[in-house]
Write an enzyme that holds these catalytic residues in place. Structure first.
Site, PDB file in Angstrom:
ATOM      1  N   ASN A  40       8.325  98.903 105.753  1.00  0.00           N
ATOM      2  CA  ASN A  40       8.056 100.182 105.998  1.00  0.00           C
ATOM      3  C   ASN A  40       6.654 100.047 106.842  1.00  0.00           C
ATOM      4  O   ASN A  40       5.360 100.157 106.187  1.00  0.00           O
ATOM      5  CB  ASN A  40       7.653 100.826 104.526  1.00  0.00           C
ATOM      6  CG  ASN A  40       8.875 101.302 103.980  1.00  0.00           C
ATOM      7  OD1 ASN A  40       9.971 100.974 104.474  1.00  0.00           O
ATOM      8  ND2 ASN A  40       8.758 101.365 102.720  1.00  0.00           N
ATOM      9  N   HIS A 106       2.834  97.531 100.419  1.00  0.00           N
ATOM     10  CA  HIS A 106       1.461  98.486 100.274  1.00  0.00           C
ATOM     11  C   HIS A 106       0.668  97.766 101.104  1.00  0.00           C
ATOM     12  O   HIS A 106      -0.530  98.016 101.182  1.00  0.00           O
ATOM     13  CB  HIS A 106       1.171  98.300  98.756  1.00  0.00           C
ATOM     14  CG  HIS A 106       2.049  99.394  98.058  1.00  0.00           C
ATOM     15  ND1 HIS A 106       3.360  99.168  97.847  1.00  0.00           N
ATOM     16  CD2 HIS A 106       1.665 100.745  97.403  1.00  0.00           C
ATOM     17  CE1 HIS A 106       3.793 100.322  97.166  1.00  0.00           C
ATOM     18  NE2 HIS A 106       2.601 101.251  96.809  1.00  0.00           N
ATOM     19  N   HIS A 126      -1.670  95.104  96.670  1.00  0.00           N
ATOM     20  CA  HIS A 126      -1.142  96.224  95.835  1.00  0.00           C
ATOM     21  C   HIS A 126      -1.924  96.132  94.238  1.00  0.00           C
ATOM     22  O   HIS A 126      -1.226  95.976  93.432  1.00  0.00           O
ATOM     23  CB  HIS A 126       0.256  96.245  95.703  1.00  0.00           C
ATOM     24  CG  HIS A 126       0.878  97.550  95.214  1.00  0.00           C
ATOM     25  ND1 HIS A 126       2.154  97.702  95.063  1.00  0.00           N
ATOM     26  CD2 HIS A 126       0.140  98.631  94.630  1.00  0.00           C
ATOM     27  CE1 HIS A 126       2.293  98.687  94.464  1.00  0.00           C
ATOM     28  NE2 HIS A 126       1.029  99.419  94.237  1.00  0.00           N
ATOM     29  N   TYR A 175      -4.535 100.587  99.557  1.00  0.00           N
ATOM     30  CA  TYR A 175      -4.623 101.590 100.873  1.00  0.00           C
ATOM     31  C   TYR A 175      -6.085 101.551 101.297  1.00  0.00           C
ATOM     32  O   TYR A 175      -6.643 102.449 101.187  1.00  0.00           O
ATOM     33  CB  TYR A 175      -4.375 102.782 100.102  1.00  0.00           C
ATOM     34  CG  TYR A 175      -3.308 103.165  99.302  1.00  0.00           C
ATOM     35  CD1 TYR A 175      -1.686 102.831 100.201  1.00  0.00           C
ATOM     36  CD2 TYR A 175      -3.008 103.388  98.114  1.00  0.00           C
ATOM     37  CE1 TYR A 175      -0.768 103.008  99.459  1.00  0.00           C
ATOM     38  CE2 TYR A 175      -1.871 103.634  97.514  1.00  0.00           C
ATOM     39  CZ  TYR A 175      -0.573 103.502  98.162  1.00  0.00           C
ATOM     40  OH  TYR A 175       0.498 103.494  97.590  1.00  0.00           O
ATOM     41  N   TYR A 234      -4.177 110.095  95.115  1.00  0.00           N
ATOM     42  CA  TYR A 234      -3.931 109.331  96.506  1.00  0.00           C
ATOM     43  C   TYR A 234      -4.720 110.321  97.373  1.00  0.00           C
ATOM     44  O   TYR A 234      -4.789 111.592  97.580  1.00  0.00           O
ATOM     45  CB  TYR A 234      -2.484 109.693  96.979  1.00  0.00           C
ATOM     46  CG  TYR A 234      -1.361 108.948  96.152  1.00  0.00           C
ATOM     47  CD1 TYR A 234      -1.000 107.551  96.730  1.00  0.00           C
ATOM     48  CD2 TYR A 234      -1.158 109.289  94.843  1.00  0.00           C
ATOM     49  CE1 TYR A 234      -0.209 106.839  96.069  1.00  0.00           C
ATOM     50  CE2 TYR A 234      -0.076 108.463  94.054  1.00  0.00           C
ATOM     51  CZ  TYR A 234       0.196 107.071  94.603  1.00  0.00           C
ATOM     52  OH  TYR A 234       1.026 106.491  93.843  1.00  0.00           O
ATOM     53  N   HIS A 252      -1.762 112.631  90.968  1.00  0.00           N
ATOM     54  CA  HIS A 252      -0.356 111.987  90.405  1.00  0.00           C
ATOM     55  C   HIS A 252      -0.659 111.872  88.891  1.00  0.00           C
ATOM     56  O   HIS A 252      -1.596 111.188  88.487  1.00  0.00           O
ATOM     57  CB  HIS A 252      -0.212 110.811  91.029  1.00  0.00           C
ATOM     58  CG  HIS A 252       0.366 109.757  90.439  1.00  0.00           C
ATOM     59  ND1 HIS A 252       1.916 109.921  90.214  1.00  0.00           N
ATOM     60  CD2 HIS A 252       0.404 108.463  90.080  1.00  0.00           C
ATOM     61  CE1 HIS A 252       2.550 109.013  89.632  1.00  0.00           C
ATOM     62  NE2 HIS A 252       1.712 108.051  89.383  1.00  0.00           N
ATOM     63  N   CYS A 254       0.399 110.193  86.157  1.00  0.00           N
ATOM     64  CA  CYS A 254       0.750 108.705  85.965  1.00  0.00           C
ATOM     65  C   CYS A 254       1.082 108.496  84.599  1.00  0.00           C
ATOM     66  O   CYS A 254       0.446 108.071  83.679  1.00  0.00           O
ATOM     67  CB  CYS A 254      -0.146 107.676  86.421  1.00  0.00           C
ATOM     68  SG  CYS A 254       0.603 106.064  86.299  1.00  0.00           S
ATOM     69  N   HIS A 259       7.714 107.233  83.593  1.00  0.00           N
ATOM     70  CA  HIS A 259       6.842 107.320  85.163  1.00  0.00           C
ATOM     71  C   HIS A 259       7.618 107.893  86.167  1.00  0.00           C
ATOM     72  O   HIS A 259       9.046 107.542  86.201  1.00  0.00           O
ATOM     73  CB  HIS A 259       6.523 105.773  85.680  1.00  0.00           C
ATOM     74  CG  HIS A 259       5.492 105.783  86.658  1.00  0.00           C
ATOM     75  ND1 HIS A 259       5.965 105.742  87.846  1.00  0.00           N
ATOM     76  CD2 HIS A 259       4.258 106.037  86.812  1.00  0.00           C
ATOM     77  CE1 HIS A 259       4.798 105.765  88.831  1.00  0.00           C
ATOM     78  NE2 HIS A 259       3.826 106.124  87.916  1.00  0.00           N
TER      79      HIS A 259
HETATM   80 ZN    ZN Z   1       1.833 106.203  88.474  1.00  0.00          ZN
END
Ligand code: ZN
Length: 495
Positions: A40, A106, A126, A175, A234, A252, A254, A259
Site C-alpha cells: 500500500n 504503516h 507502527h 503516521y 486520525y 475512532h 477503539c 474492535h
Molecule cells: Zn482501535
C-alpha cells in the site's frame, strides 16, 4: 493556471520550458519513474511524500521490504535520479510477501526538504516496540512489528545518494507528517503509538537537527461510560495561512474486545505558530490536548452519527478559511468549507464509487479543484473534480489516468509543487505480486522516464514467475537490481 499559493512556495522559479516535459514522449519512455513501489505504497496520511525545491522534485515512497526509497526529478534537465534505498524498515520481510495482509504498510515515509536543502525522511513505525522503552503518551504496538520511528537526513544538500540516521525523535510514532512554516521552523506531527495514543507534535528551529519535547494536542482516553472503548483519532496536518497549521481529524471508538475500524465525525482546529496556541475555526482559544467531549463542543465540523467516515485533506483559501474533503461511506468523498461563519454542506463530490482518496487546491473560496484516485470494481481512475460555486456542485474532468481493472493509490500534493510535478500516483499492475508502478503526475499527465531506468523490479519478477507462481515465503526472492554505486551509497548508516 493552478494556484499553488495555498502551498506558499518558498522559492520562486521561472516557469518557461517546464510545461513541455510530458510532450517529449519518446518511444522508449514510460509513464512511471520506477516499478519498485511496494504494498500500500500511497496514502495521504503520511505526508508530504514529495517536495519541490530549487528546480527538483524529491519523492519518497515505500519500496521492497517496506524500506524507504527516494527519487528526484530535475525539471529543467528532465532527468530522473534514483531510486536510492534511504532507510531499511525493521518491519520489512525477506523475501517480499505476495499477500498484502502480511505487510504492515504503516511505516511509509513522510519527507521534507529543509531550507538548507537537506532532505529528511521519517518512516518505519507502527507504534514502536515496548522493547524501546515506556510510551507515556500512548500504547506501543504489541510486538516488534511496531518497529521504530526513524529519522533520516541526506548527507549533502539536494543529494539523495547517501543518508544518515538522526537519532532525535521517539521511536513510537505512527503516521508522521511534516509541516514547515515560512520561517523554516519544522513541525513533526504523529500519533504517539498504536490506536490508543495521543496525537502530538514536536517543533524544531534548527532544520530538524533537534526537536523540542512532544506537545500532546488530541487525547486518547477510556470512555467514561464504557471503559473498554477508548477515544482514538486520525488526524491530518498542513500549512495554513501565514504562521498557522491546520488540523482536521476524525474520531475512532477503539473497542477491545469487539474492535472495529469505525470512524466518525469530522473536526477542525488550527495552531497559531507565533504563540503556540490552538484555536477553533471561529478563533476561540482551545486547551490542548482536546478530549472527545471538548472536541464535540468546540471543534466539530460535521457529526456523521453512526455513519462511517475517514480522514481526508484540508487546505486554506486566501482568507485562511479551511476547505476540507473527507471520505464517507460507499466510496463517497464529501467537501465542506468554512465561510467565515458556518461550515457548508457537506456535499458529496463523488456520489458513490470505490475507494477514493486525494487532495485539493483552493483557487478562490468558491473555486476549488480536487484530485482523486478511485478504484472501483471495474475501473480505476485518477482525475480532477472542480467546483465553481463553492462546493454546491462538482464537475468531473476527463481523467488523467483510466484503466479497466486498474487500481490506483494517491498521496497528498507535492509540497510547493509546480505544474509539471504535482502529486504521486501508484498503480497496481498485477494480482500476483505487490510491486507498484510509481508516477509523478503533472498538469498534463505523468512525467516520463526512459524504460530502462524505470524498469527495476517487475521484469525480474516475471522472469522468476516463468518457472511457476510465486509462493509466499518462498526463496524465490524478487531481486531488486541496484547499481554498485547505489548499493554503496544507499546504505543506511547508524549514527
Ligand atoms: Zn482501535
Amino acid at each position: 493556471m493552478f494556484n499553488s499559493k495555498a502551498h506558499r512556495p518558498r522559492v520562486r522559479f521561472p516557469l518557461a520550458g517546464i510545461f513541455s516535459v510530458s510532450l517529449i514522449a519518446q518511444a522508449a519512455n514510460v509513464d512511471y519513474f520506477t516499478d519498485n513501489g511496494f504494498g500500500n505504497v500511497s496514502s495521504t496520511m503520511q505526508h508530504p511524500t514529495g517536495q519541490y525545491y530549487q528546480g527538483t522534485t524529491y519523492l519518497a515512497y515505500q519500496g521492497p521490504h517496506e524500506d524507504s526509497y527516494v527519487c528526484a526529478y530535475n525539471h529543467a534537465g528532465r532527468k530522473w535520479s534514483g531510486p536510492v534505498l534511504a532507510g531499511v524498515s525493521l518491519m520489512g520481510k525477506t523475501p517480499d510477501p505476495i499477500d498484502n495482509s502480511e505487510l504492515d504498510n504503516h511505516g511509509k515515509p513522510a519527507m521534507m526538504v529543509d531550507v538548507q536543502g537537506y532532505i529528511h525522511v521519517v518512516f518505519g513505525a507502527h507504534g514502536g516496540s515496548p522493547l524501546l522503552g515506556v510510551n507515556t503518551l500512548g500504547t506501543p504496538a504489541g510486538s516488534v512489528r511496531g518497529a521504530k520511528l526513524t529519522h533520516l537526513v541526506s548527507r549533502k544538500p539536494q543529494d539523495i545518494s547517501s543518508w544518515q540516521v538522526l537519532d532525535n525523535i521517539p521511536p513510537f510514532g505512527t503516521y508522521p507528517q511534516f509541516v514547515q512554516t515560512d520561517s523554516g521552523d519544522v513541525y513533526l506531527f504523529y500519533r504517539h503509538g498504536a490506536h490508543r495514543s495521543d496525537w502530538v507534535y514536536q517543533k524544531s528551529v534548527d532544520n530538524g537537527r533537534t526537536f523540542a519535547p512532544e506537545v500532546s494536542i488530541i487525547k486518547h482516553k477510556p470512555q467514561a461510560a464504557s471503559p473498554t472503548t477508548h477515544d482514538a483519532w486520525y488526524a491530518w496536518f498542513a500549512k495554513g495561512l501565514g504562521d498557522t497549521i491546520t488540523a482536521s481529524y476524525v474520531y475512532h471508538p477503539c473497542a477491545n474486545p469487539g474492535h472495529t475500524s469505525a470512524r466518525h465525525n469530522v473536526y477542525y482546529m488550527q495552531l497559531n505558530c507565533g504563540n503556540g496556541s490552538w484555536e477553533n475555526v471561529a478563533g476561540e482559544h482551545l486547551s490542548v490536548p482536546v478530549t472527545k467531549e471538548y472536541a464535540d463542543a468546540k471543534s466539530l465540523v460535521f457529526n456523521t452519527g453512526t455513519d462511517r467516515c475517514n480522514h481526508g485533506t484540508c487546505r486554506v483559501d486566501a482568507e485562511g478559511h479551511p476547505h476540507l474533503i473527507f471520505r464517507y461511506a460507499k466510496g463517497q468523498v464529501r467537501y465542506s468549507r468554512w465561510t467565515g461563519s458556518v461550515w457548508t454542506g457537506p456535499t458529496a463530490i463523488v456520489p458513490d464509487g470505490g475507494s477514493q482518496d486525494g487532495d485539493l487546491i483552493v483557487e478562490f473560496p468558491t473555486q476549488v479543484r480536487v484530485i482523486l484516485a478511485s478504484s472501483g470494481s471495474s475501473r480505476g481512475e485518477v482525475g480532477w473534480w472542480n467546483t465553481a460555486d463553492g462546493g454546491q456542485t462538482w464537475s468531473k474532468q476527463p481523467p488523467l489516468l483510466s484503466r479497466t481493472g486498474g487500481v490506483f493509490g494517491i498521496g497528498a500534493l507535492v509540497e510547493n509543487f509546480i505544474p509539471s510535478g504535482m502529486f504521486i500516483v501508484s498503480e497496481t499492475v498485477s494480482s500476483q505480486h505487490l510491486y507498484k508502478k510509481m508516477m509523478l503526475m503533472g498538469r498534463d499527465g505523468p512525467v516520463k522516464r526512459p524504460e530502462e531506468e524505470a524498469d527495476i523490479a517487475i521484469k525480474n519478477l516475471l522472469e522468476i514467475m516463468k518457472s511457476g507462481p510465486l509462493k509466499s515465503g518462498s526463496t524465490q526472492v524478487p531481486v531488486v537490481k541496484r547499481s554498485k554505486k547505489q548499493k554503496k551509497e544507499g546504505r543506511q548508516d547508524e549514527e
